[in-house]
Design an enzyme around this catalytic site. Sequence first.
Site, PDB file in Angstrom:
ATOM      1  N   SER A 135       0.869  -1.173   0.000  1.00  0.00           N
ATOM      2  CA  SER A 135       0.000   0.000   0.000  1.00  0.00           C
ATOM      3  C   SER A 135       0.906   1.224   0.000  1.00  0.00           C
ATOM      4  O   SER A 135       1.667   1.431   0.934  1.00  0.00           O
ATOM      5  CB  SER A 135      -0.878  -0.029   1.252  1.00  0.00           C
ATOM      6  OG  SER A 135      -1.659   1.136   1.343  1.00  0.00           O
ATOM      7  N   LYS A 161      -1.044  -1.100  -4.453  1.00  0.00           N
ATOM      8  CA  LYS A 161      -2.230  -0.291  -4.140  1.00  0.00           C
ATOM      9  C   LYS A 161      -1.753   1.113  -3.860  1.00  0.00           C
ATOM     10  O   LYS A 161      -0.765   1.300  -3.150  1.00  0.00           O
ATOM     11  CB  LYS A 161      -2.920  -0.899  -2.927  1.00  0.00           C
ATOM     12  CG  LYS A 161      -3.733   0.045  -2.053  1.00  0.00           C
ATOM     13  CD  LYS A 161      -4.554  -0.764  -1.050  1.00  0.00           C
ATOM     14  CE  LYS A 161      -4.721  -0.043   0.265  1.00  0.00           C
ATOM     15  NZ  LYS A 161      -5.478  -0.874   1.237  1.00  0.00           N
ATOM     16  N   LYS A 163      -2.989   4.994  -2.490  1.00  0.00           N
ATOM     17  CA  LYS A 163      -4.022   5.758  -1.811  1.00  0.00           C
ATOM     18  C   LYS A 163      -4.435   6.910  -2.713  1.00  0.00           C
ATOM     19  O   LYS A 163      -3.573   7.549  -3.326  1.00  0.00           O
ATOM     20  CB  LYS A 163      -3.465   6.301  -0.487  1.00  0.00           C
ATOM     21  CG  LYS A 163      -3.109   5.215   0.504  1.00  0.00           C
ATOM     22  CD  LYS A 163      -4.369   4.514   0.986  1.00  0.00           C
ATOM     23  CE  LYS A 163      -4.060   3.596   2.154  1.00  0.00           C
ATOM     24  NZ  LYS A 163      -5.308   3.010   2.702  1.00  0.00           N
ATOM     25  N   LYS A 262      -9.992  -7.328   7.891  1.00  0.00           N
ATOM     26  CA  LYS A 262      -9.055  -6.961   8.953  1.00  0.00           C
ATOM     27  C   LYS A 262      -9.666  -7.495  10.236  1.00  0.00           C
ATOM     28  O   LYS A 262     -10.723  -7.002  10.654  1.00  0.00           O
ATOM     29  CB  LYS A 262      -8.923  -5.439   9.060  1.00  0.00           C
ATOM     30  CG  LYS A 262      -8.236  -4.780   7.881  1.00  0.00           C
ATOM     31  CD  LYS A 262      -8.279  -3.272   7.983  1.00  0.00           C
ATOM     32  CE  LYS A 262      -7.524  -2.644   6.824  1.00  0.00           C
ATOM     33  NZ  LYS A 262      -7.766  -1.184   6.723  1.00  0.00           N
ATOM     34  N   GLY A 290      -4.190  -4.237   6.032  1.00  0.00           N
ATOM     35  CA  GLY A 290      -3.104  -3.938   6.973  1.00  0.00           C
ATOM     36  C   GLY A 290      -3.373  -2.630   7.679  1.00  0.00           C
ATOM     37  O   GLY A 290      -4.091  -1.764   7.160  1.00  0.00           O
TER      38      GLY A 290
HETATM   39  C1  NPQ Z   1      -6.417   0.779   4.700  1.00  0.00           C
HETATM   40  N1  NPQ Z   1      -4.117   0.515   5.610  1.00  0.00           N
HETATM   41  O1  NPQ Z   1      -6.419  -0.219   4.024  1.00  0.00           O
HETATM   42  C2  NPQ Z   1      -5.419   1.034   5.825  1.00  0.00           C
HETATM   43  C3  NPQ Z   1      -5.507   2.408   6.255  1.00  0.00           C
HETATM   44  C4  NPQ Z   1      -4.715   2.800   7.437  1.00  0.00           C
HETATM   45  C5  NPQ Z   1      -1.966  -0.190   4.767  1.00  0.00           C
HETATM   46  O2  NPQ Z   1      -3.456   1.081   3.530  1.00  0.00           O
HETATM   47  C6  NPQ Z   1      -2.926   3.976  11.901  1.00  0.00           C
HETATM   48  C7  NPQ Z   1      -4.169   3.432  12.122  1.00  0.00           C
HETATM   49  C8  NPQ Z   1      -2.451   4.073  10.651  1.00  0.00           C
HETATM   50  C9  NPQ Z   1      -4.925   3.008  11.061  1.00  0.00           C
HETATM   51  C10 NPQ Z   1      -2.708   3.729   8.284  1.00  0.00           C
HETATM   52  C11 NPQ Z   1      -3.256   0.540   4.566  1.00  0.00           C
HETATM   53  C12 NPQ Z   1      -3.189   3.643   9.584  1.00  0.00           C
HETATM   54  C13 NPQ Z   1      -4.449   3.114   9.779  1.00  0.00           C
HETATM   55  C14 NPQ Z   1      -3.480   3.312   7.227  1.00  0.00           C
HETATM   56  C15 NPQ Z   1      -5.190   2.691   8.708  1.00  0.00           C
HETATM   57  O3  NPQ Z   1      -7.305   1.583   4.497  1.00  0.00           O
HETATM   58 MG    MG Z   2      -8.465   0.493   3.096  1.00  0.00          MG
END
Ligand code: NPQ
Ligand code: MG
Length: 376
Positions: A135, A161, A163, A262, A290
């Site tokens: 990600s 992936k 953002k 998750k 994650g």
């Molecule tokens: C997701 N993760 O899929 C999350 C979003 C995310 C790896 O993209 C602290 C707490 C930091 C929650 C970073 C990825 C975070 C968090 C990213 C959630 O949307």
């Molecule tokens: Mg997400």
Amino acid sequence: MRIDRLELRLLKLPLVHFFETSFGRIDEKHFILVRVDGEGASGYGECVAELDPYYSSETNDTVWHIIADFVAPRVLGTEFGHPRDVFPALKAIRGHNMAKAAVEMAAWDLFARLRGEPLARVLGGARDRIASGVSVGIQPTIDDLLLKVERELAAGYRRIKIKIKPGWDVHPVEALRARFGPIPLMVDANAAYTIDDADHLAQLDAFGLMMIEQPLDYDDVADHATLQRRLKTPICLDESIKTVGIAREAIAAGACRIINIKPGRIGGFGESIRLHDLCASHGIPVWHGGMLESGIGRAANIHLSTLPNFSLPGDVAASRRYFDPDLIEPPIEVAADGTIPVPTGPGLGVTICEDRVDAATLKRTSLDASLKAGVR
Ligand code: NPQ
Ligand code: MG
């Protein structure tokens, strides 16, 4: 299995690089680590809440409160035949799945260690390696993004992936396709759009993305169903899937074709197995999300990812992308073919570096079965 003691710690770990999403940027990870002790062994559960209620409504402070005052008294000193009985035993507590999951997952680790089996086997997993994706956060410029993605592809990751958010969506995707061609690519909006953006999001259909993750609000299943009818690109839900029940509604409504699991978001491993099986019965593939976990939570994610319907590469990547050093030895590493081997030792199967955990600890408390008398 009986848990006699439960330790709560709040930890702070610096991130190797900041991570930016549509809901904010973080430089260090603050999280709660649960340890349960019973029958001469210990189990660990890493909580996925953060300091702020920006990804989900729970925070480290609410998790601490709910575990100490409501979860621990129901779990400590109680005889459980199997860790799948822990989540149902917490039914009186509404919501707070991240708090429940941290304790429930520690109970599974303890159970697996007591049986001398790897967690994957106890969870019903089949494979001995998992496919790893990355990600990539929102970058300052398109050039930064291209450089980052080039590095991740060279490391072997099976899926990229990125953002996205309004103002950082079509152009970055276009640039990645122009530069890297038909790589396995997807985007995650973390709920940054509304249904009024449907025509804008439909521009992404031109790029053959594997999926678009959580384009709309975290409690908006109905608009996701409308949007899915408008898009060719499959929608994957993340934040919306707060419970197995909501997943059932989302699938029935046609709000998604893929689900990100998750365990921390839905109440633990038991609920994750139920969701995994529900999705399988509807032909919905799943993958493991994650939350920038330390190696402890990362190892847990690897074990769950061995179940058969985790058929897409997830967001479970190498430790070194996030923490250096990690809390475990050896750190989680990704092979040149983009896979991660599943630890084979009992429970999580990784060695936790107690000295590093101690050094990262901001506060701690220890709870025991005498709490039971005060169950509220
Ligand atoms: C997701 N993760 O899929 C999350 C979003 C995310 C790896 O993209 C602290 C707490 C930091 C929650 C970073 C990825 C975070 C968090 C990213 C959630 O949307
Ligand atoms: Mg997400």
